[in-house]
Design a protein around this motif. Sequence first.
Motif, mmCIF file in Angstrom:
data_model
loop_
_atom_site.group_PDB
_atom_site.id
_atom_site.type_symbol
_atom_site.label_atom_id
_atom_site.label_comp_id
_atom_site.label_asym_id
_atom_site.label_seq_id
_atom_site.Cartn_x
_atom_site.Cartn_y
_atom_site.Cartn_z
ATOM 1 N N ASN A 65 9.397 9.205 18.761
ATOM 2 C CA ASN A 65 9.523 9.694 17.385
ATOM 3 C C ASN A 65 8.886 8.729 16.406
ATOM 4 N N PHE A 66 8.588 9.246 15.217
ATOM 5 C CA PHE A 66 7.971 8.417 14.187
ATOM 6 C C PHE A 66 8.270 8.989 12.811
ATOM 7 N N TYR A 67 8.199 8.100 11.835
ATOM 8 C CA TYR A 67 8.485 8.412 10.439
ATOM 9 C C TYR A 67 7.234 8.981 9.782
ATOM 10 N N LEU A 68 7.395 10.042 8.998
ATOM 11 C CA LEU A 68 6.282 10.651 8.274
ATOM 12 C C LEU A 68 6.390 10.274 6.788
ATOM 13 N N GLY A 69 5.899 9.093 6.457
ATOM 14 C CA GLY A 69 6.003 8.575 5.097
ATOM 15 C C GLY A 69 5.344 9.466 4.058
ATOM 16 N N ALA A 70 4.207 10.081 4.409
ATOM 17 C CA ALA A 70 3.470 10.912 3.452
ATOM 18 C C ALA A 70 4.252 12.172 3.072
ATOM 19 N N GLN A 71 5.151 12.634 3.936
ATOM 20 C CA GLN A 71 5.940 13.829 3.648
ATOM 21 C C GLN A 71 7.335 13.492 3.114
ATOM 22 N N SER A 72 7.651 12.203 3.091
ATOM 23 C CA SER A 72 8.975 11.760 2.658
ATOM 24 C C SER A 72 8.976 11.423 1.174
ATOM 25 N N ASP A 73 10.173 11.439 0.592
ATOM 26 C CA ASP A 73 10.360 11.065 -0.814
ATOM 27 C C ASP A 73 11.684 10.302 -0.933
ATOM 28 N N PRO A 74 11.648 8.985 -0.631
ATOM 29 C CA PRO A 74 12.884 8.200 -0.662
ATOM 30 C C PRO A 74 13.628 8.279 -1.998
ATOM 31 N N ALA A 75 12.922 8.411 -3.106
ATOM 32 C CA ALA A 75 13.590 8.503 -4.411
ATOM 33 C C ALA A 75 14.460 9.754 -4.515
ATOM 34 N N SER A 76 14.137 10.763 -3.706
ATOM 35 C CA SER A 76 14.920 12.001 -3.680
ATOM 36 C C SER A 76 15.769 12.114 -2.414
ATOM 37 N N ASP A 77 15.960 10.983 -1.714
ATOM 38 C CA ASP A 77 16.731 10.970 -0.465
ATOM 39 C C ASP A 77 16.185 11.978 0.548
ATOM 40 N N ARG A 78 14.878 11.952 0.737
ATOM 41 C CA ARG A 78 14.217 12.840 1.704
ATOM 42 C C ARG A 78 13.379 11.972 2.643
ATOM 43 N N TYR A 79 13.807 11.913 3.889
ATOM 44 C CA TYR A 79 13.130 11.116 4.917
ATOM 45 C C TYR A 79 12.746 12.056 6.052
ATOM 46 N N VAL A 80 11.443 12.165 6.297
ATOM 47 C CA VAL A 80 10.937 13.132 7.272
ATOM 48 C C VAL A 80 10.481 12.394 8.533
ATOM 49 N N PHE A 81 10.931 12.899 9.667
ATOM 50 C CA PHE A 81 10.596 12.323 10.958
ATOM 51 C C PHE A 81 10.009 13.396 11.865
ATOM 52 N N ALA A 82 9.108 12.979 12.727
ATOM 53 C CA ALA A 82 8.582 13.861 13.772
ATOM 54 C C ALA A 82 9.018 13.278 15.110
ATOM 55 N N TYR A 83 9.186 14.145 16.085
ATOM 56 C CA TYR A 83 9.520 13.682 17.428
ATOM 57 C C TYR A 83 8.772 14.537 18.440
ATOM 58 N N THR A 84 8.343 13.880 19.505
ATOM 59 C CA THR A 84 7.703 14.568 20.620
ATOM 60 C C THR A 84 8.629 14.451 21.821
ATOM 61 N N ILE A 85 8.958 15.597 22.374
ATOM 62 C CA ILE A 85 9.832 15.671 23.542
ATOM 63 C C ILE A 85 8.980 16.015 24.757
ATOM 64 N N THR A 86 9.216 15.306 25.851
ATOM 65 C CA THR A 86 8.613 15.656 27.130
ATOM 66 C C THR A 86 9.737 15.954 28.107
ATOM 67 N N ILE A 87 9.709 17.155 28.667
ATOM 68 C CA ILE A 87 10.708 17.607 29.633
ATOM 69 C C ILE A 87 10.038 17.609 30.999
ATOM 70 N N GLU A 88 10.617 16.867 31.929
ATOM 71 C CA GLU A 88 10.057 16.764 33.275
ATOM 72 C C GLU A 88 11.007 17.401 34.282
ATOM 73 N N ASN A 89 10.463 18.253 35.132
ATOM 74 C CA ASN A 89 11.269 18.912 36.165
ATOM 75 C C ASN A 89 11.108 18.154 37.479
ATOM 76 N N HIS A 90 12.122 17.364 37.829
ATOM 77 C CA HIS A 90 12.117 16.622 39.084
ATOM 78 C C HIS A 90 12.936 17.329 40.160
ATOM 79 N N SER A 91 13.349 18.566 39.883
ATOM 80 C CA SER A 91 14.138 19.316 40.871
ATOM 81 C C SER A 91 13.207 20.076 41.812
#
Length: 125
Positions: free
Chosen positions: A13-39
């Motif tokens: 995951n990582f913080y998206l500063g360009a889409q965030s507005d700390p003065a308005s209590d808005r903090y935007v994060f992106a996350y990448t999920i990888t699901i692995e099937n080991h079954s």
Amino acid sequence: MSESFDIQVKVDNFYLGAQSDPASDRYVFAYTITIENHSAEQVKLLKRYWLITDANGKQAEVFGDGVVGEQPVLAPGASYSYTSGAVLETPVGTMQGHYEMLSSSQQPFKAAIPVFRLATPNILN
């Protein structure tokens, strides 16, 4: 629901500063999920559940079908990745949850999404 299938969930995951507005209590994060099937069986992701908690203890639950509009099917040894995001009112928070899945033998089970931290850069030592 069983949790006997070997499904591994990895998060980046990582913080998206360009889409965030700390003065308005808005903090935007992106996350990448990888699901692995080991079954040994093919599995299908049916639903997702998230518990998102900010630094003030405010919690939000998110339920829904699939992920990013898809219900991926993973063959044995296969993986699936997607990127999504979350908006918090604080510069730090956590996410955790599970995926509801179905094996090719029609056995429903849950794959845990381990808790992970969302944090703006340099907020934590």
